[in-house]
Design a protein around this motif. Sequence first.
Motif, PDB file in Angstrom:
ATOM      1  N   VAL A   1      -8.543  11.826  -0.995  1.00  0.00           N
ATOM      2  CA  VAL A   1      -7.281  11.153  -0.701  1.00  0.00           C
ATOM      3  C   VAL A   1      -6.104  11.991  -1.183  1.00  0.00           C
ATOM      4  N   LEU A   2      -6.183  12.490  -2.402  1.00  0.00           N
ATOM      5  CA  LEU A   2      -5.091  13.289  -2.963  1.00  0.00           C
ATOM      6  C   LEU A   2      -4.891  14.586  -2.177  1.00  0.00           C
ATOM      7  N   GLN A   3      -5.984  15.213  -1.776  1.00  0.00           N
ATOM      8  CA  GLN A   3      -5.876  16.437  -0.983  1.00  0.00           C
ATOM      9  C   GLN A   3      -5.229  16.164   0.368  1.00  0.00           C
ATOM     10  N   MET A   4      -5.591  15.040   0.982  1.00  0.00           N
ATOM     11  CA  MET A   4      -5.007  14.681   2.275  1.00  0.00           C
ATOM     12  C   MET A   4      -3.509  14.414   2.138  1.00  0.00           C
ATOM     13  N   LEU A   5      -3.112  13.704   1.109  1.00  0.00           N
ATOM     14  CA  LEU A   5      -1.687  13.429   0.905  1.00  0.00           C
ATOM     15  C   LEU A   5      -0.911  14.726   0.733  1.00  0.00           C
ATOM     16  N   GLN A   6      -1.442  15.628  -0.077  1.00  0.00           N
ATOM     17  CA  GLN A   6      -0.756  16.903  -0.323  1.00  0.00           C
ATOM     18  C   GLN A   6      -0.709  17.775   0.929  1.00  0.00           C
ATOM     19  N   ALA A   7      -1.751  17.702   1.758  1.00  0.00           N
ATOM     20  CA  ALA A   7      -1.842  18.582   2.923  1.00  0.00           C
ATOM     21  C   ALA A   7      -1.080  18.053   4.136  1.00  0.00           C
ATOM     22  N   THR A   8      -0.849  16.740   4.214  1.00  0.00           N
ATOM     23  CA  THR A   8      -0.280  16.175   5.441  1.00  0.00           C
ATOM     24  C   THR A   8       1.137  15.632   5.298  1.00  0.00           C
ATOM     25  N   LEU A   9       1.525  15.173   4.128  1.00  0.00           N
ATOM     26  CA  LEU A   9       2.830  14.522   4.006  1.00  0.00           C
ATOM     27  C   LEU A   9       3.983  15.495   4.275  1.00  0.00           C
ATOM     28  N   GLY A  10       3.812  16.746   3.904  1.00  0.00           N
ATOM     29  CA  GLY A  10       4.833  17.742   4.198  1.00  0.00           C
ATOM     30  C   GLY A  10       5.035  17.899   5.696  1.00  0.00           C
TER      31      GLY A  10
ATOM     32  N   GLY B   1       0.812  -1.213   0.000  1.00  0.00           N
ATOM     33  CA  GLY B   1       0.000   0.000   0.000  1.00  0.00           C
ATOM     34  C   GLY B   1       0.846   1.264   0.000  1.00  0.00           C
ATOM     35  N   THR B   2       1.914   1.275   0.805  1.00  0.00           N
ATOM     36  CA  THR B   2       2.799   2.441   0.861  1.00  0.00           C
ATOM     37  C   THR B   2       3.605   2.577  -0.427  1.00  0.00           C
ATOM     38  N   GLU B   3       4.033   1.465  -0.995  1.00  0.00           N
ATOM     39  CA  GLU B   3       4.743   1.519  -2.280  1.00  0.00           C
ATOM     40  C   GLU B   3       3.864   2.140  -3.351  1.00  0.00           C
ATOM     41  N   PHE B   4       2.598   1.731  -3.397  1.00  0.00           N
ATOM     42  CA  PHE B   4       1.679   2.291  -4.397  1.00  0.00           C
ATOM     43  C   PHE B   4       1.462   3.777  -4.131  1.00  0.00           C
ATOM     44  N   ALA B   5       1.251   4.127  -2.863  1.00  0.00           N
ATOM     45  CA  ALA B   5       1.030   5.537  -2.516  1.00  0.00           C
ATOM     46  C   ALA B   5       2.239   6.382  -2.891  1.00  0.00           C
ATOM     47  N   ALA B   6       3.452   5.851  -2.687  1.00  0.00           N
ATOM     48  CA  ALA B   6       4.663   6.588  -3.031  1.00  0.00           C
ATOM     49  C   ALA B   6       4.728   6.874  -4.525  1.00  0.00           C
ATOM     50  N   ASP B   7       4.286   5.924  -5.326  1.00  0.00           N
ATOM     51  CA  ASP B   7       4.248   6.151  -6.778  1.00  0.00           C
ATOM     52  C   ASP B   7       3.274   7.277  -7.124  1.00  0.00           C
ATOM     53  N   VAL B   8       2.140   7.323  -6.417  1.00  0.00           N
ATOM     54  CA  VAL B   8       1.172   8.403  -6.633  1.00  0.00           C
ATOM     55  C   VAL B   8       1.772   9.736  -6.201  1.00  0.00           C
ATOM     56  N   VAL B   9       2.389   9.761  -5.032  1.00  0.00           N
ATOM     57  CA  VAL B   9       2.988  10.987  -4.500  1.00  0.00           C
ATOM     58  C   VAL B   9       4.106  11.481  -5.404  1.00  0.00           C
ATOM     59  N   ASP B  10       4.831  10.555  -6.017  1.00  0.00           N
ATOM     60  CA  ASP B  10       5.923  10.914  -6.934  1.00  0.00           C
ATOM     61  C   ASP B  10       5.428  11.772  -8.090  1.00  0.00           C
ATOM     62  N   GLY B  11       4.156  11.602  -8.432  1.00  0.00           N
ATOM     63  CA  GLY B  11       3.585  12.357  -9.542  1.00  0.00           C
ATOM     64  C   GLY B  11       2.961  13.674  -9.137  1.00  0.00           C
ATOM     65  N   LEU B  12       2.965  13.977  -7.842  1.00  0.00           N
ATOM     66  CA  LEU B  12       2.408  15.244  -7.367  1.00  0.00           C
ATOM     67  C   LEU B  12       3.493  16.316  -7.386  1.00  0.00           C
ATOM     68  N   PRO B  13       3.152  17.551  -7.693  1.00  0.00           N
ATOM     69  CA  PRO B  13       4.166  18.615  -7.827  1.00  0.00           C
ATOM     70  C   PRO B  13       5.018  18.791  -6.568  1.00  0.00           C
ATOM     71  N   GLY B  14       6.322  18.729  -6.742  1.00  0.00           N
ATOM     72  CA  GLY B  14       7.256  19.012  -5.664  1.00  0.00           C
ATOM     73  C   GLY B  14       7.336  17.982  -4.558  1.00  0.00           C
TER      74      GLY B  14
END
Length: 415
Positions: free
Chosen positions: A395-404, A209-222
């Motif tokens: 999900v995408l908004q949460m990843l962008q707002a919290t991972l930083g 699950g984390t590997e897949f999420a990392a691939d998604v995050v890799d495609g998000l700006p910055g």
Amino acid sequence: MDQKVEQPVEATLTTPATSADYIEKALARAYNSESLRVESFHSEAITQTGENFCSVIYRLKVSYRKSENAPLEHGNYIVKDLIPVMAELGSNEKLMFEEVLPVMAEILDKAPSTLGEKKLSADCLYVERFKNKELYLLEDLGALGYVTLNRYIGLSAEDARLCLQKVAQFHAASMVLLHEQPSLVSNLAPSHFSKGLEDAFTHVLIVKGTEFAADVVDGLPGMSSIASKMRAQLPEEYGKRIRAVVDPKNSAFQVICHGDLWVNNIMINQEENKAIIVDYQCCFVASPAIDLMLFFYTSLQLDVLLHQRENLLKYYYQCLCETLAACNYSGSMPSYEQLQDEMQRCLFYGYYATVCELPICCASKEASKDFTAHTFGNEEAIKAKRHQLFDNERVLQMLQATLGHFEEQGILETL
């Protein structure tokens, strides 16, 4: 006997959960009446794909007499039928319903009425466990006006406060129990993550699950550097960190954690302004911050998480202390600073909840259609399903707002 039964796809041909014999036996034991006879019942499968991964749920309406000449009575019940693979693994739910929750209810019942509604769970009338089968007959909370809230958009601050009041009651009653009867609580099995990422299901849920999420995050700006850090922790660093979080010895104070505290496992009676907790399979002793992290990062609307988190934590703490005082807790009262420290110590659990649990918890109706526990056991099916799960604006908004934030707090570092 008038009988109407609608079986779900997941139910096996040998499932006794909706048979007349099972219902009669269960009610006879629940009401201590060997001569009880069921005259009619209606059974409807209410399991929702994408929500109930561990069990098949039935709603029953039953008419019965406790003896031959007794008046006809009517009852509304839920039958929870664990799927064989989950029943074989075992859980803490039977112990919770038969021994732990009744004592916690007694603790709360002794408290003044100023605590408000003290009911923690549905009444459990009967439990049956045998090879590859675990069945629970419970009162139907839906018939009492309780409903689940919208898991797709998450909770408002008002609904979150109502939920947290009940969570605080549950945690406080468990603290009294831990203090007064530690031997009873010691029978609870530890967290599923106490062994790290060893078993196959956890590997699929977390590592893949984390590997897949990392691939998604890799495609998000910055966010490519964050994606690299996510991958670098797998599996050794991740396993070490999550074991440390769930280890009760590392907590400043301990409670019985619910272990699966998200929006679907807290039902609300909005008319009477009260909440109740369901599903006690995953309970274990650890820090209250584990439940709070999972709840905050899977169940709150993003704006509420970002701007009301501290207020909600303070409200939870206020309710916890009020309940402890009302229950005459004689142990050491936790401070708010200790709770804050626990939230910081367990922040990694918030990261886990965001990346691995949130996409499942708020899966769209389309993504939920064919999503069951069996999906996790099929490599191609779960990979295809994750494409749907992460194609979700929340999900995408949460990843962008919290991972930083997780990165800034050192959660993504490999030590």
